[in-house]
Design a protein around this motif. Sequence first.
Motif, short mmCIF file in Angstrom:
data_model
loop_
_atom_site.label_atom_id
_atom_site.label_comp_id
_atom_site.label_asym_id
_atom_site.label_seq_id
_atom_site.Cartn_x
_atom_site.Cartn_y
_atom_site.Cartn_z
N PHE A 50 0.87 -1.18 0.00
CA PHE A 50 0.00 0.00 0.00
C PHE A 50 0.90 1.23 0.00
CE2 PHE A 50 -2.09 -3.48 2.12
CZ PHE A 50 -3.38 -3.47 1.60
N GLY A 51 0.49 2.27 -0.72
CA GLY A 51 1.33 3.44 -0.83
C GLY A 51 2.46 3.18 -1.83
N THR A 52 3.33 4.16 -2.01
CA THR A 52 4.41 3.99 -2.99
C THR A 52 5.63 4.83 -2.61
OG1 THR A 52 5.03 4.18 -5.33
CG2 THR A 52 3.49 5.83 -4.46
N ILE A 53 6.79 4.32 -2.96
CA ILE A 53 8.02 5.10 -2.83
C ILE A 53 8.60 5.43 -4.20
CG2 ILE A 53 8.61 4.26 -0.53
CD1 ILE A 53 10.64 2.35 -1.94
N GLY A 54 7.79 5.20 -5.25
CA GLY A 54 8.22 5.63 -6.58
C GLY A 54 8.05 4.60 -7.68
N GLY A 55 7.69 3.38 -7.35
CA GLY A 55 7.46 2.37 -8.37
C GLY A 55 8.75 1.86 -9.01
N GLY A 56 8.59 1.09 -10.07
CA GLY A 56 9.72 0.61 -10.85
C GLY A 56 10.68 -0.28 -10.08
N ALA A 57 11.94 -0.25 -10.52
CA ALA A 57 12.96 -1.11 -9.94
C ALA A 57 13.22 -0.79 -8.47
CB ALA A 57 14.26 -0.99 -10.74
N LEU A 58 13.11 0.50 -8.10
CA LEU A 58 13.33 0.90 -6.71
C LEU A 58 12.32 0.21 -5.80
CD1 LEU A 58 14.52 2.60 -4.43
CD2 LEU A 58 12.96 4.46 -5.11
N GLU A 59 11.07 0.27 -6.18
CA GLU A 59 10.03 -0.31 -5.34
C GLU A 59 10.14 -1.84 -5.30
OE1 GLU A 59 5.37 0.43 -5.52
OE2 GLU A 59 6.57 2.17 -4.86
N HIS A 60 10.55 -2.42 -6.42
CA HIS A 60 10.68 -3.88 -6.48
C HIS A 60 11.75 -4.36 -5.51
CE1 HIS A 60 10.76 -7.95 -8.08
NE2 HIS A 60 12.07 -7.83 -8.16
N ILE A 61 12.92 -3.72 -5.54
CA ILE A 61 14.00 -4.19 -4.66
C ILE A 61 13.70 -3.83 -3.20
CG2 ILE A 61 15.49 -2.13 -4.80
CD1 ILE A 61 17.86 -4.18 -4.98
N ALA A 62 13.05 -2.68 -2.97
CA ALA A 62 12.69 -2.30 -1.60
C ALA A 62 11.67 -3.29 -1.02
CB ALA A 62 12.13 -0.89 -1.57
N LEU A 63 10.78 -3.79 -1.85
CA LEU A 63 9.82 -4.80 -1.41
C LEU A 63 10.54 -6.06 -0.97
CD1 LEU A 63 7.04 -6.16 -1.11
CD2 LEU A 63 7.09 -6.59 -3.58
N GLU A 64 11.47 -6.55 -1.78
CA GLU A 64 12.22 -7.75 -1.41
C GLU A 64 13.00 -7.53 -0.12
OE1 GLU A 64 12.00 -10.71 -2.92
OE2 GLU A 64 10.43 -9.74 -4.11
N GLU A 65 13.59 -6.35 0.03
CA GLU A 65 14.35 -6.03 1.24
C GLU A 65 13.44 -5.94 2.46
OE1 GLU A 65 17.81 -3.48 -1.11
OE2 GLU A 65 16.02 -2.49 -0.31
N ALA A 66 12.22 -5.43 2.26
CA ALA A 66 11.27 -5.31 3.36
C ALA A 66 10.81 -6.68 3.83
CB ALA A 66 10.07 -4.47 2.94
N LEU A 67 10.56 -7.61 2.90
CA LEU A 67 10.16 -8.97 3.27
C LEU A 67 11.27 -9.67 4.05
CD1 LEU A 67 8.39 -10.03 -0.06
CD2 LEU A 67 7.28 -9.50 2.12
N GLU A 68 12.50 -9.44 3.63
CA GLU A 68 13.64 -10.02 4.35
C GLU A 68 13.76 -9.41 5.74
OE1 GLU A 68 18.51 -10.18 4.00
OE2 GLU A 68 17.32 -9.94 2.17
N ALA A 69 13.55 -8.09 5.85
CA ALA A 69 13.63 -7.41 7.15
C ALA A 69 12.55 -7.93 8.10
CB ALA A 69 13.49 -5.90 6.96
N ILE A 70 11.36 -8.18 7.57
CA ILE A 70 10.27 -8.73 8.39
C ILE A 70 10.67 -10.10 8.93
CG2 ILE A 70 7.94 -9.71 8.28
CD1 ILE A 70 7.23 -7.44 6.31
N ARG A 71 11.22 -10.94 8.06
CA ARG A 71 11.55 -12.31 8.46
C ARG A 71 12.73 -12.35 9.43
NH1 ARG A 71 10.43 -13.70 2.21
NH2 ARG A 71 8.16 -13.66 2.39
N GLU A 72 13.64 -11.39 9.29
CA GLU A 72 14.79 -11.33 10.19
C GLU A 72 14.51 -10.49 11.44
OE1 GLU A 72 17.63 -13.03 9.87
OE2 GLU A 72 16.82 -13.98 8.07
#
Length: 258
Positions: A50-72
Amino acid sequence: MDNLILTAAEFAKSEESIAFVTIVEVIGSVPQIPGAKMLVVDKGDRHLTFGTIGGGALEHIALEEALEAIREGEVRYYKKDLGKDLNMACGGKVTYLIEPLQKRKQLVICGAGHIGKAIYSMTRELDFRTVLIDSMEEYANEERFPGVERIITSFDEKVIEDSLSLDDHSYIVIVSRDHTTDFRLARYFLKKEWKYLGLIASGTKAAKLRKELKQEGYEEEKIDRMVSPIGIPIGGSSPGEIAVGIVAQLVEVMNRGK
Protein backbone atom coordinates in the motif's frame (compact mmCIF):
# COMPACT_ATOMS: atom_id res chain seq x y z
CA MET A 1 -0.66 9.17 4.99
CA ASP A 2 -3.43 8.83 7.59
CA ASN A 3 -5.07 6.10 5.50
CA LEU A 4 -1.77 4.22 5.34
CA ILE A 5 -1.39 4.35 9.14
CA LEU A 6 -4.96 3.13 9.60
CA THR A 7 -4.36 0.29 7.13
CA ALA A 8 -1.21 -0.71 9.03
CA ALA A 9 -3.13 -0.65 12.31
CA GLU A 10 -5.79 -2.99 10.90
CA PHE A 11 -3.21 -5.52 9.71
CA ALA A 12 -1.32 -5.28 13.00
CA LYS A 13 -4.57 -5.93 14.89
CA SER A 14 -5.04 -9.17 12.94
CA GLU A 15 -1.45 -10.18 13.80
CA GLU A 16 -0.04 -9.83 10.28
CA SER A 17 3.70 -9.18 9.80
CA ILE A 18 4.20 -5.73 8.30
CA ALA A 19 6.92 -3.19 7.53
CA PHE A 20 7.08 0.46 6.55
CA VAL A 21 9.52 1.60 3.85
CA THR A 22 10.14 5.35 4.19
CA ILE A 23 12.16 7.67 1.95
CA VAL A 24 14.39 9.72 4.29
CA GLU A 25 16.75 11.53 1.89
CA VAL A 26 16.98 12.26 -1.85
CA ILE A 27 19.64 13.77 -4.10
CA GLY A 28 18.95 14.78 -7.69
CA SER A 29 16.12 13.48 -9.81
CA VAL A 30 14.09 10.81 -7.99
CA PRO A 31 10.50 9.54 -8.28
CA GLN A 32 9.42 10.45 -4.74
CA ILE A 33 10.09 12.96 -1.95
CA PRO A 34 11.34 12.42 1.63
CA GLY A 35 8.53 11.12 3.80
CA ALA A 36 6.97 8.97 1.06
CA LYS A 37 5.97 5.59 2.50
CA MET A 38 5.10 2.11 1.35
CA LEU A 39 3.45 -0.45 3.64
CA VAL A 40 4.42 -4.08 3.04
CA VAL A 41 2.34 -6.96 4.43
CA ASP A 42 3.94 -10.40 4.50
CA LYS A 43 1.31 -13.13 4.35
CA GLY A 44 3.79 -15.97 3.93
CA ASP A 45 2.83 -17.31 0.53
CA ARG A 46 2.06 -13.84 -0.83
CA HIS A 47 2.45 -10.16 0.00
CA LEU A 48 0.49 -6.93 -0.23
CA THR A 49 1.69 -3.34 -0.66
CA PHE A 50 0.00 0.00 0.00
CA GLY A 51 1.33 3.44 -0.83
CA THR A 52 4.41 3.99 -2.99
CA ILE A 53 8.02 5.10 -2.83
CA GLY A 54 8.22 5.63 -6.58
CA GLY A 55 7.46 2.37 -8.37
CA GLY A 56 9.72 0.61 -10.85
CA ALA A 57 12.96 -1.11 -9.94
CA LEU A 58 13.33 0.90 -6.71
CA GLU A 59 10.03 -0.31 -5.34
CA HIS A 60 10.68 -3.88 -6.48
CA ILE A 61 14.00 -4.19 -4.66
CA ALA A 62 12.69 -2.30 -1.60
CA LEU A 63 9.82 -4.80 -1.41
CA GLU A 64 12.22 -7.75 -1.41
CA GLU A 65 14.35 -6.03 1.24
CA ALA A 66 11.27 -5.31 3.36
CA LEU A 67 10.16 -8.97 3.27
CA GLU A 68 13.64 -10.02 4.35
CA ALA A 69 13.63 -7.41 7.15
CA ILE A 70 10.27 -8.73 8.39
CA ARG A 71 11.55 -12.31 8.46
CA GLU A 72 14.79 -11.33 10.19
CA GLY A 73 13.10 -8.85 12.54
CA GLU A 74 15.67 -6.16 11.78
CA VAL A 75 15.45 -2.46 10.91
CA ARG A 76 17.29 -1.83 7.62
CA TYR A 77 18.80 1.33 6.11
CA TYR A 78 19.68 1.53 2.41
CA LYS A 79 21.28 4.04 0.04
CA LYS A 80 20.73 3.54 -3.68
CA ASP A 81 22.12 5.25 -6.77
CA LEU A 82 19.13 4.84 -9.04
CA GLY A 83 21.20 4.98 -12.20
CA LYS A 84 24.19 2.82 -11.24
CA ASP A 85 22.45 0.40 -8.89
CA LEU A 86 19.03 0.04 -10.50
CA ASN A 87 19.47 1.29 -14.07
CA MET A 88 16.66 3.82 -13.61
CA ALA A 89 16.58 6.72 -16.04
CA CYS A 90 16.02 9.42 -13.39
CA GLY A 91 19.53 8.73 -12.05
CA GLY A 92 19.30 10.40 -8.63
CA LYS A 93 20.15 8.97 -5.24
CA VAL A 94 17.75 7.89 -2.53
CA THR A 95 18.05 6.74 1.09
CA TYR A 96 15.25 4.77 2.72
CA LEU A 97 14.49 3.12 6.04
CA ILE A 98 12.71 -0.21 6.49
CA GLU A 99 11.00 -0.71 9.85
CA PRO A 100 9.36 -4.11 10.44
CA LEU A 101 6.58 -4.58 12.96
CA GLN A 102 6.58 -8.20 14.00
CA LYS A 103 3.61 -10.30 15.03
CA ARG A 104 3.16 -10.66 18.74
CA LYS A 105 4.55 -13.96 19.91
CA GLN A 106 2.06 -16.72 20.68
CA LEU A 107 2.45 -18.90 23.76
CA VAL A 108 0.58 -22.22 23.74
CA ILE A 109 0.36 -23.85 27.17
CA CYS A 110 -0.76 -27.47 27.00
CA GLY A 111 -1.83 -28.29 30.52
CA ALA A 112 -3.83 -26.21 33.00
CA GLY A 113 -2.46 -27.82 36.14
CA HIS A 114 -0.11 -26.29 38.70
CA ILE A 115 2.85 -25.91 36.34
CA GLY A 116 0.76 -24.49 33.50
CA LYS A 117 -0.86 -21.99 35.85
CA ALA A 118 2.52 -20.92 37.24
CA ILE A 119 3.91 -20.47 33.70
CA TYR A 120 0.92 -18.33 32.77
CA SER A 121 1.27 -16.17 35.87
CA MET A 122 4.96 -15.54 35.15
CA THR A 123 4.51 -14.77 31.46
CA ARG A 124 1.65 -12.29 31.76
CA GLU A 125 4.13 -9.40 31.78
CA LEU A 126 5.75 -10.67 28.58
CA ASP A 127 4.38 -9.76 25.16
CA PHE A 128 2.61 -13.06 24.49
CA ARG A 129 -0.80 -13.91 23.12
CA THR A 130 -1.53 -16.97 25.24
CA VAL A 131 -3.64 -19.97 24.26
CA LEU A 132 -4.41 -22.60 26.89
CA ILE A 133 -5.21 -26.21 25.98
CA ASP A 134 -6.70 -28.68 28.49
CA SER A 135 -9.70 -31.00 28.43
CA MET A 136 -10.61 -30.42 32.09
CA GLU A 137 -12.78 -27.31 32.18
CA GLU A 138 -12.64 -27.15 35.97
CA TYR A 139 -8.94 -26.26 35.50
CA ALA A 140 -8.97 -24.61 32.08
CA ASN A 141 -11.14 -21.57 32.71
CA GLU A 142 -10.84 -17.79 32.86
CA GLU A 143 -11.15 -17.75 36.64
CA ARG A 144 -7.85 -19.62 36.99
CA PHE A 145 -6.32 -18.00 33.89
CA PRO A 146 -7.60 -14.41 33.91
CA GLY A 147 -6.93 -12.51 30.69
CA VAL A 148 -5.92 -15.57 28.64
CA GLU A 149 -6.64 -14.94 24.97
CA ARG A 150 -8.23 -18.31 24.22
CA ILE A 151 -8.97 -21.64 25.87
CA ILE A 152 -9.25 -24.88 23.89
CA THR A 153 -10.99 -27.44 26.08
CA SER A 154 -9.81 -30.57 24.27
CA PHE A 155 -6.56 -32.43 23.66
CA ASP A 156 -8.01 -33.95 20.48
CA GLU A 157 -5.74 -33.18 17.51
CA LYS A 158 -8.67 -32.43 15.19
CA VAL A 159 -10.07 -29.86 17.63
CA ILE A 160 -6.63 -28.27 18.04
CA GLU A 161 -6.13 -28.24 14.27
CA ASP A 162 -9.43 -26.40 13.77
CA SER A 163 -8.81 -23.96 16.63
CA LEU A 164 -5.13 -23.07 16.53
CA SER A 165 -2.87 -21.45 13.95
CA LEU A 166 0.89 -21.89 14.38
CA ASP A 167 3.93 -20.28 12.78
CA ASP A 168 7.53 -19.41 13.63
CA HIS A 169 6.30 -16.89 16.21
CA SER A 170 4.74 -19.70 18.29
CA TYR A 171 6.15 -21.00 21.58
CA ILE A 172 4.66 -24.28 22.77
CA VAL A 173 5.04 -25.79 26.24
CA ILE A 174 3.63 -29.27 26.90
CA VAL A 175 3.01 -29.83 30.60
CA SER A 176 -0.20 -31.84 30.82
CA ARG A 177 -1.12 -34.30 33.57
CA ASP A 178 0.11 -37.51 31.89
CA HIS A 179 2.94 -38.59 29.63
CA THR A 180 0.66 -40.35 27.14
CA THR A 181 -1.05 -37.05 26.35
CA ASP A 182 2.26 -35.17 26.37
CA PHE A 183 3.91 -37.54 23.89
CA ARG A 184 0.86 -37.57 21.62
CA LEU A 185 0.84 -33.78 21.57
CA ALA A 186 4.57 -33.72 20.86
CA ARG A 187 3.99 -35.90 17.79
CA TYR A 188 1.24 -33.56 16.64
CA PHE A 189 3.24 -30.35 17.09
CA LEU A 190 6.39 -31.78 15.50
CA LYS A 191 4.49 -31.68 12.21
CA LYS A 192 3.81 -27.95 12.60
CA GLU A 193 5.78 -24.71 12.48
CA TRP A 194 7.01 -23.15 15.73
CA LYS A 195 9.85 -21.20 17.30
CA TYR A 196 10.02 -23.26 20.47
CA LEU A 197 8.61 -26.64 21.49
CA GLY A 198 9.27 -27.82 25.04
CA LEU A 199 8.08 -31.08 26.59
CA ILE A 200 8.16 -31.99 30.26
CA ALA A 201 9.79 -35.40 30.80
CA SER A 202 12.67 -37.06 32.59
CA GLY A 203 15.93 -37.48 30.71
CA THR A 204 15.25 -41.19 30.29
CA LYS A 205 11.73 -40.73 28.92
CA ALA A 206 12.85 -37.88 26.65
CA ALA A 207 15.62 -40.05 25.17
CA LYS A 208 13.16 -42.92 24.61
CA LEU A 209 10.71 -40.58 22.87
CA ARG A 210 13.41 -39.16 20.59
CA LYS A 211 14.44 -42.68 19.58
CA GLU A 212 10.81 -43.56 18.77
CA LEU A 213 10.30 -40.34 16.80
CA LYS A 214 13.34 -41.02 14.62
CA GLN A 215 12.12 -44.57 13.98
CA GLU A 216 8.72 -43.17 13.01
CA GLY A 217 10.29 -40.86 10.43
CA TYR A 218 9.88 -37.44 12.03
CA GLU A 219 12.26 -34.71 10.85
CA GLU A 220 15.52 -35.02 12.75
CA GLU A 221 16.02 -31.25 12.67
CA LYS A 222 12.75 -30.74 14.52
CA ILE A 223 13.43 -33.59 16.94
CA ASP A 224 16.75 -31.95 17.77
CA ARG A 225 15.09 -28.55 18.24
CA MET A 226 12.46 -29.92 20.61
CA VAL A 227 13.49 -29.21 24.21
CA SER A 228 13.00 -32.14 26.56
CA PRO A 229 13.53 -32.20 29.48
CA ILE A 230 12.00 -28.74 29.30
CA GLY A 231 13.44 -25.67 30.98
CA ILE A 232 16.76 -24.47 32.33
CA PRO A 233 17.93 -26.82 35.12
CA ILE A 234 17.90 -24.47 38.10
CA GLY A 235 17.16 -27.12 40.74
CA GLY A 236 13.99 -27.62 42.73
CA SER A 237 10.94 -29.71 41.94
CA SER A 238 7.92 -27.63 42.96
CA PRO A 239 5.57 -26.41 40.21
CA GLY A 240 6.77 -22.84 40.75
CA GLU A 241 10.44 -23.80 40.52
CA ILE A 242 9.86 -25.88 37.38
CA ALA A 243 7.91 -22.97 35.85
CA VAL A 244 10.76 -20.53 36.59
CA GLY A 245 13.17 -22.72 34.60
CA ILE A 246 10.71 -22.99 31.70
CA VAL A 247 9.96 -19.26 31.54
CA ALA A 248 13.67 -18.44 31.76
CA GLN A 249 14.25 -20.69 28.76
CA LEU A 250 11.43 -19.02 26.81
CA VAL A 251 12.99 -15.61 27.47
CA GLU A 252 16.41 -16.92 26.43
CA VAL A 253 15.02 -18.20 23.12
CA MET A 254 13.17 -14.93 22.50
CA ASN A 255 16.22 -12.79 23.15
CA ARG A 256 18.93 -14.96 21.64
CA GLY A 257 17.00 -16.82 18.98
CA LYS A 258 18.33 -20.22 20.09
